[in-house]
Design a protein around this motif. Sequence first.
Motif, PDB file in Angstrom:
ATOM      1  N   ARG A  14       0.838  -1.207   0.000  1.00 39.51           N
ATOM      2  CA  ARG A  14       0.000   0.000   0.000  1.00 39.51           C
ATOM      3  C   ARG A  14       0.871   1.254   0.000  1.00 39.51           C
ATOM      4  O   ARG A  14       0.652   2.185  -0.786  1.00 39.51           O
ATOM      5  CB  ARG A  14      -0.916   0.005   1.216  1.00 39.51           C
ATOM      6  CG  ARG A  14      -1.850   1.212   1.250  1.00 39.51           C
ATOM      7  CD  ARG A  14      -2.641   1.277   2.542  1.00 39.51           C
ATOM      8  NE  ARG A  14      -3.510   0.115   2.716  1.00 39.51           N
ATOM      9  CZ  ARG A  14      -3.267  -0.872   3.563  1.00 39.51           C
ATOM     10  NH1 ARG A  14      -2.180  -0.837   4.329  1.00 39.51           N
ATOM     11  NH2 ARG A  14      -4.089  -1.893   3.675  1.00 39.51           N
TER      12      ARG A  14
ATOM     13  N   ASN B 169       1.245   3.850  -3.433  1.00 39.75           N
ATOM     14  CA  ASN B 169       0.812   5.245  -3.357  1.00 39.75           C
ATOM     15  C   ASN B 169       1.971   6.218  -3.486  1.00 39.75           C
ATOM     16  O   ASN B 169       1.866   7.228  -4.185  1.00 39.75           O
ATOM     17  CB  ASN B 169       0.070   5.491  -2.035  1.00 39.75           C
ATOM     18  CG  ASN B 169      -1.330   4.925  -2.041  1.00 39.75           C
ATOM     19  OD1 ASN B 169      -2.259   5.512  -2.583  1.00 39.75           O
ATOM     20  ND2 ASN B 169      -1.490   3.754  -1.448  1.00 39.75           N
TER      21      ASN B 169
ATOM     22  N   ILE C 298      -1.645  11.400   4.419  1.00 35.48           N
ATOM     23  CA  ILE C 298      -2.607  10.293   4.511  1.00 35.48           C
ATOM     24  C   ILE C 298      -1.895   8.950   4.603  1.00 35.48           C
ATOM     25  O   ILE C 298      -2.282   8.089   5.419  1.00 35.48           O
ATOM     26  CB  ILE C 298      -3.569  10.324   3.307  1.00 35.48           C
ATOM     27  CG1 ILE C 298      -4.504  11.535   3.407  1.00 35.48           C
ATOM     28  CG2 ILE C 298      -4.377   9.032   3.229  1.00 35.48           C
ATOM     29  CD1 ILE C 298      -5.351  11.753   2.183  1.00 35.48           C
ATOM     30  N   GLN C 299      -0.870   8.736   3.801  1.00 32.28           N
ATOM     31  CA  GLN C 299      -0.166   7.457   3.830  1.00 32.28           C
ATOM     32  C   GLN C 299       0.565   7.242   5.148  1.00 32.28           C
ATOM     33  O   GLN C 299       0.657   6.119   5.640  1.00 32.28           O
ATOM     34  CB  GLN C 299       0.800   7.349   2.650  1.00 32.28           C
ATOM     35  CG  GLN C 299       0.115   7.221   1.313  1.00 32.28           C
ATOM     36  CD  GLN C 299      -0.921   6.100   1.314  1.00 32.28           C
ATOM     37  OE1 GLN C 299      -0.630   4.972   1.715  1.00 32.28           O
ATOM     38  NE2 GLN C 299      -2.128   6.410   0.859  1.00 32.28           N
TER      39      GLN C 299
ATOM     40  N   VAL D 125      -2.278   6.289   7.552  1.00 33.88           N
ATOM     41  CA  VAL D 125      -2.802   4.942   7.318  1.00 33.88           C
ATOM     42  C   VAL D 125      -1.857   3.893   7.897  1.00 33.88           C
ATOM     43  O   VAL D 125      -2.289   2.957   8.600  1.00 33.88           O
ATOM     44  CB  VAL D 125      -3.014   4.709   5.809  1.00 33.88           C
ATOM     45  CG1 VAL D 125      -3.279   3.230   5.530  1.00 33.88           C
ATOM     46  CG2 VAL D 125      -4.165   5.549   5.293  1.00 33.88           C
TER      47      VAL D 125
ATOM     48  N   LEU E 140      -2.001   4.225  11.748  1.00 35.63           N
ATOM     49  CA  LEU E 140      -3.296   3.792  12.281  1.00 35.63           C
ATOM     50  C   LEU E 140      -3.405   2.270  12.296  1.00 35.63           C
ATOM     51  O   LEU E 140      -3.876   1.680  13.280  1.00 35.63           O
ATOM     52  CB  LEU E 140      -4.432   4.405  11.463  1.00 35.63           C
ATOM     53  CG  LEU E 140      -4.815   5.845  11.782  1.00 35.63           C
ATOM     54  CD1 LEU E 140      -5.819   6.366  10.758  1.00 35.63           C
ATOM     55  CD2 LEU E 140      -5.412   5.945  13.187  1.00 35.63           C
ATOM     56  N   LEU E 141      -2.992   1.646  11.216  1.00 32.34           N
ATOM     57  CA  LEU E 141      -3.029   0.182  11.177  1.00 32.34           C
ATOM     58  C   LEU E 141      -2.081  -0.413  12.205  1.00 32.34           C
ATOM     59  O   LEU E 141      -2.402  -1.435  12.841  1.00 32.34           O
ATOM     60  CB  LEU E 141      -2.673  -0.315   9.769  1.00 32.34           C
ATOM     61  CG  LEU E 141      -3.727  -0.049   8.694  1.00 32.34           C
ATOM     62  CD1 LEU E 141      -3.213  -0.459   7.324  1.00 32.34           C
ATOM     63  CD2 LEU E 141      -5.006  -0.799   9.014  1.00 32.34           C
TER      64      LEU E 141
END
Length: 271
Positions: A198, A202, A235-236, A239, A242-243
Amino acid sequence: MGEESTWFDLLPGVRNLELFMKHYLQRDKLGVQMFPSAFSITHVLEVFCVLVFVCIGAIAFRAATAKRDREAIVPPANLTLRNLFEMFTDAVFSVATGVMGEANARRFLPLVGTLAVFIFFSNLFALLPGFSPPTATLKTNVGLALTVFVMTHVYGVMYNGIGYLKKFLGHAPIYLAPLMIPIEVVSHLARPLSLSLRLLGNMAADHKVVGAFFMLVPLIVPVPFLILGVLVVIIQTMVFCLLTMVYIQGAVEPEHGDDHAHEEAGAHGHH
């Protein structure tokens, strides 16, 4: 400057070092490369730059807060490294508090915060002409993802003991263990793959888009794509972190009936 070239290629000795390492370390010589790719040490040099900057910022923050006067409490009015790292840490801690609770946010901030700082400043290379982000290479991302994978299970065992293995059964009855355990194992093994690909996809795409418009029209036109690139960078980073928080929280969270044991382990880990 070609699409895959960077300013590091202009440094004296870098090209010779890359040729030397390519001769001894290229994966097709080791017989382990599935898909051929160009050998490069650019991402190593960029990671080194990020680490140096992060260490300088951390030292500046520590030196400022170690003072025993008003400056240790009240930050300076102008933007400094101390302000930058303090704002960044506060933002990460606020998000972690919402996901993990304040106690676990404080406990795991060193890991999550370090990942956030490193990934964020690595991603920023995507917005600089003549550079490429270290996170646009699978090698860097796999290292980060494996760190999260290993530490998640280490924390799970630390806080739940052998009872951590119950999480691979979920809430299913024991007779479903032969079905549930393989499913859980596969889902856990897929986590580092998901985190790596991911972030790679990106950041590589963002770097290509920004670089293409800089090559076509260097002035004004790339500005909207730079703004979008900043959003992608933020954002990346969010993400990935957060994960990471979700994985760690799921690992350390006690099973039903194990609350008392978890509190004792948490208190021991805190001390």
